[in-house]
Design a protein around this motif. Structure first.
Motif, short mmCIF file in Angstrom:
data_model
loop_
_atom_site.label_atom_id
_atom_site.label_comp_id
_atom_site.label_asym_id
_atom_site.label_seq_id
_atom_site.Cartn_x
_atom_site.Cartn_y
_atom_site.Cartn_z
N ASN A 210 -1.27 3.41 -12.09
CA ASN A 210 -2.48 4.03 -12.80
C ASN A 210 -3.27 4.46 -12.04
O ASN A 210 -4.27 4.91 -12.29
N GLY A 211 -2.43 5.10 -10.85
CA GLY A 211 -3.84 5.84 -10.22
C GLY A 211 -4.82 4.74 -8.87
O GLY A 211 -5.29 5.84 -8.03
N THR A 212 -4.70 4.12 -9.60
CA THR A 212 -5.67 3.16 -8.71
C THR A 212 -4.86 2.39 -7.10
O THR A 212 -3.82 2.01 -7.02
N ARG A 213 -5.66 2.66 -6.08
CA ARG A 213 -5.23 2.15 -4.54
C ARG A 213 -5.88 0.97 -3.96
O ARG A 213 -6.69 1.06 -4.13
N ARG B 186 -14.80 5.57 -3.79
CA ARG B 186 -13.95 3.82 -2.96
C ARG B 186 -15.08 3.10 -2.48
O ARG B 186 -16.27 3.33 -2.30
N THR B 187 -13.85 1.57 -3.11
CA THR B 187 -15.21 1.02 -3.12
C THR B 187 -15.08 -0.36 -1.73
O THR B 187 -13.46 -0.55 -2.06
N GLY B 188 -16.08 -0.49 -0.95
CA GLY B 188 -15.48 -1.84 0.06
C GLY B 188 -14.87 -2.99 -0.69
O GLY B 188 -15.44 -3.66 -1.82
N ALA C 131 0.61 -1.73 0.23
CA ALA C 131 0.00 -0.27 -0.17
C ALA C 131 1.17 1.20 0.21
O ALA C 131 0.66 2.73 -0.51
N ALA C 132 2.24 1.13 0.36
CA ALA C 132 2.71 2.72 1.06
C ALA C 132 3.77 2.64 -0.55
O ALA C 132 4.81 3.33 -0.47
N LEU D 164 -11.40 -0.21 -2.17
CA LEU D 164 -10.45 -0.11 -3.61
C LEU D 164 -10.71 1.30 -4.18
O LEU D 164 -11.87 1.60 -4.30
N ASN D 165 -9.92 2.01 -4.09
CA ASN D 165 -10.22 3.67 -4.61
C ASN D 165 -9.65 3.39 -6.26
O ASN D 165 -8.04 4.22 -6.80
N ALA D 166 -9.99 3.48 -7.06
CA ALA D 166 -9.64 4.41 -8.46
C ALA D 166 -9.95 5.63 -9.01
O ALA D 166 -10.81 6.50 -8.39
#
Length: 125
Positions: A56-59, A93-95, A17-18, A86-88
């Motif tokens: 691609n900016g997704t987290r 933000r989606t669980g 994640a980091a 998921l945060n695209a």
């Protein structure tokens, strides 16, 4: 022993994640492989998969919950629920919820991941 095993999994996901790719790779045993989305990945391929998604900016955020650990000497098997999100880019933000298993080995110094399998699961209330 079980706490150390779970701590290694937690640390691995925190490092991903980091975006600390080399440190995350350092927690993978020689010969590591993963099953993700129906595909087998080597250690390098798995790290590159996550790295490309992040580029691609997704987290993603991951959290190991409900772990069940079976450990004997220098090997541990863990089944757990990985709960996160998921945060695209451009999306809310989606669980997310995954059912996962991992096998870790102790190299005399620390626990390292040998195998990881992940399967998307429904989020239950």
């Amino acid at each position: 022993m079980n706490d150390e095993v779970i701590s290694t999994l937690d640390k691995f996901f925190e490092l991903l994640a980091a975006q600390k790719w080399e440190a995350a790779n350092g927690l993978l045993a020689s010969g590591f492989f993963a099953f993700e989305n129906g595909t087998r990945y080597s250690a390098h391929e798995f790290i590159m998969l996550v790295k490309d998604v992040f580029a691609n900016g997704t987290r993603y955020q991951w959290q190991v919950t409900k772990p069940e650990v079976i450990a004997r000497a220098d090997i541990a098997w863990v089944a757990y629920h990985n709960v996160g999100y998921l945060n695209a880019p451009g999306s809310a933000r989606t669980g997310r919820h995954w059912l996962e298993t991992a096998v870790l080995s102790h190299d005399g110094t620390c626990w390292k991941l040998c195998f990881l399998s992940s399967m998307r699961a429904e989020i239950r209330a």
